[in-house]
Structures are given as structure tokens and as C-alpha cells.
Design a protein around this motif. Sequence first.
Motif, PDB file in Angstrom:
ATOM      1  N   ILE A 169     -54.686  21.565  56.697  1.00 17.25           N
ATOM      2  CA  ILE A 169     -55.431  20.850  55.649  1.00 17.25           C
ATOM      3  C   ILE A 169     -56.887  20.696  56.057  1.00 17.25           C
ATOM      4  N   PHE A 170     -57.121  20.329  57.320  1.00 19.44           N
ATOM      5  CA  PHE A 170     -58.490  20.157  57.793  1.00 19.44           C
ATOM      6  C   PHE A 170     -59.249  21.480  57.784  1.00 19.44           C
ATOM      7  N   ALA A 171     -58.560  22.575  58.076  1.00 19.60           N
ATOM      8  CA  ALA A 171     -59.199  23.891  58.073  1.00 19.60           C
ATOM      9  C   ALA A 171     -59.617  24.290  56.657  1.00 19.60           C
ATOM     10  N   VAL A 172     -58.726  24.089  55.692  1.00 24.18           N
ATOM     11  CA  VAL A 172     -59.042  24.404  54.297  1.00 24.18           C
ATOM     12  C   VAL A 172     -60.230  23.569  53.832  1.00 24.18           C
ATOM     13  N   ASP A 173     -60.222  22.279  54.164  1.00 22.88           N
ATOM     14  CA  ASP A 173     -61.323  21.404  53.766  1.00 22.88           C
ATOM     15  C   ASP A 173     -62.644  21.843  54.382  1.00 22.88           C
ATOM     16  N   SER A 174     -62.610  22.257  55.633  1.00 23.05           N
ATOM     17  CA  SER A 174     -63.834  22.675  56.314  1.00 23.05           C
ATOM     18  C   SER A 174     -64.439  23.913  55.658  1.00 23.05           C
ATOM     19  N   VAL A 175     -63.603  24.866  55.321  1.00 21.68           N
ATOM     20  CA  VAL A 175     -64.092  26.081  54.647  1.00 21.68           C
ATOM     21  C   VAL A 175     -64.720  25.725  53.301  1.00 21.68           C
ATOM     22  N   LEU A 176     -64.065  24.867  52.555  1.00 20.46           N
ATOM     23  CA  LEU A 176     -64.589  24.452  51.252  1.00 20.46           C
ATOM     24  C   LEU A 176     -65.917  23.707  51.397  1.00 20.46           C
ATOM     25  N   ALA A 177     -66.035  22.862  52.417  1.00 25.67           N
ATOM     26  CA  ALA A 177     -67.273  22.112  52.634  1.00 25.67           C
ATOM     27  C   ALA A 177     -68.431  23.041  52.979  1.00 25.67           C
ATOM     28  N   ILE A 178     -68.156  24.075  53.763  1.00 25.33           N
ATOM     29  CA  ILE A 178     -69.202  25.052  54.106  1.00 25.33           C
ATOM     30  C   ILE A 178     -69.647  25.810  52.863  1.00 25.33           C
ATOM     31  N   ILE A 179     -68.693  26.244  52.050  1.00 25.00           N
ATOM     32  CA  ILE A 179     -69.022  26.939  50.800  1.00 25.00           C
ATOM     33  C   ILE A 179     -69.869  26.048  49.898  1.00 25.00           C
ATOM     34  N   CYS A 180     -69.488  24.801  49.813  1.00 21.19           N
ATOM     35  CA  CYS A 180     -70.212  23.843  48.980  1.00 21.19           C
ATOM     36  C   CYS A 180     -71.651  23.688  49.465  1.00 21.19           C
TER      37      CYS A 180
END
Length: 398
Positions: A169-180
Motif C-alpha cells: 500500500i505504501f509503495a502504491v501511494d508513493s508512486v502516485l505521490a511522485i506522479i502527482c
Amino acid sequence: MEVSRQKLWTKDFLIVSLINFTITLIFYLLMVTIAGYAVENFNASTSTAGLVSSIFIIGTLFGRLGTGRIIGDWGSKKTLFCGLLLFMLATMSYFIALNLPLLILNRLIQGIGLGIASTATGTIIAQILPPARRGEGIGYYSLSAILATAVGPFIGILLTQLFEDYRMIFAVDSVLAIICFMMYFIVKVPDAPKNANKGADKAGLKLSNFIEMRALPIAFVALVIGFAYSGVMSFMTFYAKELNLVTAGSYFFIVYALVILASRPFTGKLLDARGANIIIYPCLVLFAIGMYAFSAATSTVVFLIAGALIGIGYGNFNSVAQAIAIKVTPNERLGLATSTYFILYDLGLGIGPYLLGFFVPTMGYSAIFLAMVAVIFLSIILYYFLYGKNEKMKQINI
């Protein structure tokens, strides 16, 4: 020229909405999973798990508190950059939050980042929308958050079912935050009006420098409504497991979002044409009925019907109330109006899970949700006295 000024679906409108969608998705993805993470990994009590969940929203409140003023001084672009950078760094820091105090601290910091970024995006949208279509435009913009409330919990619950390790979950969130964060660089963001702090004492700590008084009445109603909804958001996973309706729980927010998608085009236009009262009163009644059905649910059908009713009621109230805060405020103070509204709204969402968590062991989830029906009816009375009875007199920014 007139046609151009009336456009809603510009490139910047879409990108800013996408940024808001992404950060809100991360917020809701964690909101429905982080309490379980605290219990399973740190043996947290129900109330402490509620604090881990809701401290994020308290951080969001702190982040918003001075952001309206900062937007007036720095401009929307710099403010958005700072918020997104802080949010991204905190999202990536869950991997090193190895105990309960660090987890709570990181949630607080991440919430501050979200508060800054989302206040900036809301202000930008208010600035670029044509005034005559602000209700409609804010309604469409708020769909970005509504979609995130469906997709985020759905992905979060799905990931907990597919993976035992919360680090996924933390990995998915981190990728999304970078994209954002990267999306920031492809949008042109207007600065706040140069007279954004007109009437404010720049050197002082006057309340008017941080709070837009015209937006306070509707924001207070939003605080009560946010409190009533907060338990649904934070305790959904536990409640669904208790009822043996885990699958229904994962689809609850999908149904919630679909009914808002279907109704939002009509409510936004109706707001601009007929005012807020014709929308707010039916929405709050439907929200109360939906909460009652949610508290009494024993089957998937009733559970999802509750999701639909809560979506129509609570979901449409939130966007209309935000539009009201904008409509009653002069253009030069839009940043303050946006932050004021969300400060109180977030306060309701933030204190709710923590306070309600104390009553879970003795009352149970169902009784708590039933009690929220009375809170919603209280909000109808508050709305009437604080805004509804004098609606036409209060709108100045239309």
C-alpha cells in the motif's frame, strides 16, 4: 471573447482537478487501511487506531490554517508546489515510520501537505472559473475528490485482501505521490489577485488575516456534517467485517461515487439558477435516511442502498456548501474562503473518528451510526438559521 471566458473544461482546469484527484485518492486509500495497520503491527487500541486515522485530518486542518493568507502573499503556484513537495516526501516516509509515535507524526505531516496543496488547488479553480458558472464548475471540480473517495477505498481494501504486507500500500501511494508532484510542472497556475490581502493587517495576527468571516456560517454546518460522516470513512473496514459484508464494503464507495456522478451535473446548474436551499435540504434528509439504513444494514442490498443515499445526500451537500463559501466572498479573498471552509470541515472529519472510537467498545458501530442520524437532523436546523433563511441576502460573489 465572451465564449472563451465562459469555458469550464480548460487544460488547466483538468490538470488541477487531476492533481486534486490523486492526492485525495492517496488520502482515502490510507484512511480505510491505516487503522488496521496500527492495530495489526503496533497492537493499537480502537481509540488509538482512530487517532492514527484522524490525525491526518488534524494535520490537514493545520495546513489549511495559514494557507489562505500564504496564497495572498506568495501566489497559488508557489503554495501548490510547497504543498505537493511536502505531501510527496511524507507519503514516501511510511517505510521508515517504525513505531506508533513515528506513524502518528508522519500522518500529521502528510496531512499538513495535503491541506496546503488542496487549498491551493481549490483556490486556483475558483480563480479560473467564470463567476456566472462557479457553482457548476466547482461541482464538476469536486467530482475529482468524489471519484477519489470511491477509487481510494476500493484500491485500499483490495490491496489488503491481495497482500498481507502493508508495504505494498505504501509503495502504491508513493508512486502516485511522485506522479502527482510531476503533474505540477505541466500546468499554468494563476497567481492570487494582487489585492488578495486587501483589508487585512499584514503585520498583525488578526483573525481576518487567516479566516474569512463570511464563509464561517456554512463552514460550521460542514463541520457538523463532516463529523457525522467521519465514522463511515474511518470504521468502514471494521464494520463491514463485523457484518460479514467485506465485499459489499469494497463496493460501497463505488456506488457512492456513481450516484454523485449521475446527479452532480444537475445540482451544479441548479445551484447557479435557483440557489442552494433547493439542493441542501433534500440532500441532508437523504443523508439522514442513508445513515439510518447504514446503521441497520444486514445484507449487501441494504448496505449498497445506504451507500447510494449517502452519496446523493452527503456528496452533493459538500460541493454545494463549498460553492456557497465562494459565492459569499469577494474575489480578492477566495483563498481565505477556501481555507476557512475546509478548516472547519476537516475539523469535523478529524475529531470524529477519535471521539467515536471511545464509544465503539460499549455501543458498537451500528449504534454509533444510528446516533449520527440525530446529528444530521441537527445540521438541518443549523443550516436554516446560519444561511438558509437569508440565502439571497448573503450571496455577493456571483
